[in-house]
Design a protein around this motif. Structure first.
Motif, PDB file in Angstrom:
ATOM      1  N   ALA A  96     -20.328  -3.778   3.460  1.00  8.79           N
ATOM      2  CA  ALA A  96     -19.726  -2.994   4.547  1.00  8.79           C
ATOM      3  C   ALA A  96     -18.521  -2.240   3.992  1.00  8.79           C
ATOM      4  O   ALA A  96     -17.856  -2.695   3.059  1.00  8.79           O
ATOM      5  CB  ALA A  96     -19.314  -3.887   5.706  1.00  8.79           C
ATOM      6  N   ASP A  97     -18.260  -1.077   4.600  1.00 10.61           N
ATOM      7  CA  ASP A  97     -17.167  -0.205   4.158  1.00 10.61           C
ATOM      8  C   ASP A  97     -16.604   0.450   5.416  1.00 10.61           C
ATOM      9  O   ASP A  97     -17.294   1.223   6.077  1.00 10.61           O
ATOM     10  CB  ASP A  97     -17.727   0.839   3.184  1.00 10.61           C
ATOM     11  N   PHE A  98     -15.348   0.132   5.775  1.00 12.47           N
ATOM     12  CA  PHE A  98     -14.820   0.653   7.037  1.00 12.47           C
ATOM     13  C   PHE A  98     -13.296   0.700   7.021  1.00 12.47           C
ATOM     14  O   PHE A  98     -12.637   0.137   6.136  1.00 12.47           O
ATOM     15  CB  PHE A  98     -15.316  -0.188   8.218  1.00 12.47           C
ATOM     16  N   GLN A  99     -12.748   1.365   8.028  1.00 13.48           N
ATOM     17  CA  GLN A  99     -11.315   1.475   8.224  1.00 13.48           C
ATOM     18  C   GLN A  99     -10.897   0.598   9.405  1.00 13.48           C
ATOM     19  O   GLN A  99     -11.647   0.441  10.367  1.00 13.48           O
ATOM     20  CB  GLN A  99     -10.925   2.928   8.530  1.00 13.48           C
ATOM     21  N   GLN A 100      -9.690   0.055   9.336  1.00  9.90           N
ATOM     22  CA  GLN A 100      -9.159  -0.709  10.458  1.00  9.90           C
ATOM     23  C   GLN A 100      -7.644  -0.532  10.500  1.00  9.90           C
ATOM     24  O   GLN A 100      -7.001  -0.347   9.465  1.00  9.90           O
ATOM     25  CB  GLN A 100      -9.502  -2.192  10.338  1.00  9.90           C
ATOM     26  N   LYS A 101      -7.106  -0.561  11.703  1.00  9.80           N
ATOM     27  CA  LYS A 101      -5.652  -0.485  11.861  1.00  9.80           C
ATOM     28  C   LYS A 101      -5.173  -1.732  12.574  1.00  9.80           C
ATOM     29  O   LYS A 101      -5.727  -2.120  13.613  1.00  9.80           O
ATOM     30  CB  LYS A 101      -5.235   0.757  12.651  1.00  9.80           C
ATOM     31  N   ASN A 102      -4.156  -2.366  12.020  1.00  9.26           N
ATOM     32  CA  ASN A 102      -3.546  -3.543  12.622  1.00  9.26           C
ATOM     33  C   ASN A 102      -2.217  -3.157  13.244  1.00  9.26           C
ATOM     34  O   ASN A 102      -1.360  -2.576  12.564  1.00  9.26           O
ATOM     35  CB  ASN A 102      -3.285  -4.630  11.566  1.00  9.26           C
ATOM     36  N   THR A 103      -2.025  -3.474  14.507  1.00 14.63           N
ATOM     37  CA  THR A 103      -0.733  -3.311  15.163  1.00 14.63           C
ATOM     38  C   THR A 103      -0.203  -4.701  15.481  1.00 14.63           C
ATOM     39  O   THR A 103      -0.892  -5.507  16.111  1.00 14.63           O
ATOM     40  CB  THR A 103      -0.860  -2.478  16.449  1.00 14.63           C
ATOM     41  N   TYR A 104       1.018  -4.986  15.035  1.00 17.79           N
ATOM     42  CA  TYR A 104       1.564  -6.333  15.091  1.00 17.79           C
ATOM     43  C   TYR A 104       2.597  -6.472  16.204  1.00 17.79           C
ATOM     44  O   TYR A 104       3.340  -5.533  16.492  1.00 17.79           O
ATOM     45  CB  TYR A 104       2.200  -6.696  13.749  1.00 17.79           C
ATOM     46  N   PHE A 105       2.645  -7.672  16.780  1.00 17.72           N
ATOM     47  CA  PHE A 105       3.487  -7.930  17.945  1.00 17.72           C
ATOM     48  C   PHE A 105       4.360  -9.159  17.728  1.00 17.72           C
ATOM     49  O   PHE A 105       3.964 -10.128  17.075  1.00 17.72           O
ATOM     50  CB  PHE A 105       2.625  -8.163  19.191  1.00 17.72           C
ATOM     51  N   ASP A 106       5.558  -9.115  18.324  1.00 19.84           N
ATOM     52  CA  ASP A 106       6.442 -10.275  18.369  1.00 19.84           C
ATOM     53  C   ASP A 106       7.489 -10.009  19.442  1.00 19.84           C
ATOM     54  O   ASP A 106       7.552  -8.912  20.009  1.00 19.84           O
ATOM     55  CB  ASP A 106       7.104 -10.517  17.010  1.00 19.84           C
ATOM     56  N   THR A 107       8.302 -11.003  19.707  1.00 24.48           N
ATOM     57  CA  THR A 107       9.440 -10.829  20.617  1.00 24.48           C
ATOM     58  C   THR A 107      10.614 -10.254  19.814  1.00 24.48           C
ATOM     59  O   THR A 107      10.613 -10.320  18.574  1.00 24.48           O
ATOM     60  CB  THR A 107       9.857 -12.167  21.235  1.00 24.48           C
ATOM     61  N   PRO A 108      11.619  -9.705  20.480  1.00 27.31           N
ATOM     62  CA  PRO A 108      12.776  -9.163  19.751  1.00 27.31           C
ATOM     63  C   PRO A 108      13.468 -10.187  18.850  1.00 27.31           C
ATOM     64  O   PRO A 108      14.034  -9.826  17.813  1.00 27.31           O
ATOM     65  CB  PRO A 108      13.703  -8.697  20.876  1.00 27.31           C
ATOM     66  N   PHE A 141       5.769  -3.966  16.813  1.00 30.98           N
ATOM     67  CA  PHE A 141       6.931  -3.671  15.980  1.00 30.98           C
ATOM     68  C   PHE A 141       6.581  -3.015  14.652  1.00 30.98           C
ATOM     69  O   PHE A 141       7.450  -2.434  14.000  1.00 30.98           O
ATOM     70  CB  PHE A 141       7.758  -4.938  15.735  1.00 30.98           C
ATOM     71  N   THR A 142       5.340  -3.070  14.226  1.00 29.88           N
ATOM     72  CA  THR A 142       4.922  -2.351  13.027  1.00 29.88           C
ATOM     73  C   THR A 142       3.406  -2.345  12.947  1.00 29.88           C
ATOM     74  O   THR A 142       2.726  -2.906  13.827  1.00 29.88           O
ATOM     75  CB  THR A 142       5.537  -2.967  11.753  1.00 29.88           C
ATOM     76  N   TRP A 143       2.861  -1.718  11.889  1.00 32.10           N
ATOM     77  CA  TRP A 143       1.405  -1.594  11.766  1.00 32.10           C
ATOM     78  C   TRP A 143       1.024  -1.492  10.291  1.00 32.10           C
ATOM     79  O   TRP A 143       1.882  -1.285   9.417  1.00 32.10           O
ATOM     80  CB  TRP A 143       0.881  -0.368  12.520  1.00 32.10           C
ATOM     81  N   SER A 144      -0.257  -1.630  10.026  1.00 31.11           N
ATOM     82  CA  SER A 144      -0.821  -1.348   8.702  1.00 31.11           C
ATOM     83  C   SER A 144      -2.196  -0.726   8.892  1.00 31.11           C
ATOM     84  O   SER A 144      -2.881  -1.001   9.881  1.00 31.11           O
ATOM     85  CB  SER A 144      -0.909  -2.618   7.841  1.00 31.11           C
ATOM     86  N   GLN A 145      -2.583   0.123   7.944  1.00 30.95           N
ATOM     87  CA  GLN A 145      -3.875   0.811   7.978  1.00 30.95           C
ATOM     88  C   GLN A 145      -4.649   0.410   6.729  1.00 30.95           C
ATOM     89  O   GLN A 145      -4.148   0.591   5.609  1.00 30.95           O
ATOM     90  CB  GLN A 145      -3.684   2.327   8.009  1.00 30.95           C
ATOM     91  N   THR A 146      -5.849  -0.155   6.921  1.00 31.89           N
ATOM     92  CA  THR A 146      -6.598  -0.726   5.799  1.00 31.89           C
ATOM     93  C   THR A 146      -7.973  -0.091   5.638  1.00 31.89           C
ATOM     94  O   THR A 146      -8.715   0.062   6.606  1.00 31.89           O
ATOM     95  CB  THR A 146      -6.768  -2.246   5.982  1.00 31.89           C
TER      96      THR A 146
END
Length: 202
Positions: A29-41, A125-130
């Protein structure tokens, strides 16, 4: 929705090793994914070693929280309990546009049970693109190769070997290390959420 135990070796690679391994084995498999990360302040999830994300693909999405396993099956590799809920692309886009998480599924149940007074404080609060490749590696063991970029423009390369059998991970990793002359200082590379935090940008 699913819950599963995740046992994996996470290995940082340079670009040359990444390209050599990618060229050596059949691509499943070959694909793109974006992770958006969450937390409290106040980073409550991080304090408790939990990692919460919404991951989006071309035509679907999922929400996941990773939590430490109370009773580990082994000590050598990264091990955690992964709780997932499937989302449609439209659902994910709606929550991400507001910087919020979906609280109606199994992930939400975990959050409301363990952080009842803090779930409303969760924000992205941030993200990564893989760019992810799944390969059929040695001993028919699946290899995951990731090329990941972060908000500040930094990018890196990583190999993951995930399997229920730690002995198979060990054998697969040993063959890869020998064949590609990999210098592996650790098999527990820093998690993507930790790297994304370091490279969050302004």
């Amino acid at each position: 929705m699913s819950k599963n135990r995740e046992i994996e070796a996470k290995v940082a690679l340079n670009q040359e090793s990444y390209e050599q391994i990618a060229a050596a084995y059949p691509v499943k498999a070959d694909f793109q994914q974006k992770n958006t990360y969450f937390d409290t302040p106040d980073e409550l999830l991080k304090v408790h070693h939990n990692a919460l994300r919404i991951r989006t693909f071309k035509d679907r999405a999922e929400e996941t929280i990773k939590v430490p396993e109370a009773k580990k099956l082994q000590e050598k590799y990264h091990e955690s309990l992964e709780i997932n809920d499937d989302l449609t692309s439209e659902e994910a886009e709606s929550y991400l546009a507001k910087g919020q998480v979906y609280l109606g599924g199994n992930v939400g149940s975990f959050l409301k049970e363990n952080y009842p007074s803090d779930v409303d404080k969760l924000r992205s609060f941030t993200w990564s693109q893989t760019h992810r490749l799944l390969l059929n590696g040695p001993f028919d063991c699946e290899i995951t190769l990731d090329q990941t970029s972060y908000p500040d423009g930094f990018s890196d390369y990583e190999m993951e070997i995930e399997n229920d059998d730690p002995a198979l991970i060990k054998d697969c990793l040993a063959q890869l290390k020998d064949h590609f002359k990999l210098e592996i200082a650790t098999t527990n590379n820093m998690s993507k959420i930790a790297r994304a935090s370091l490279h969050a940008g302004n």
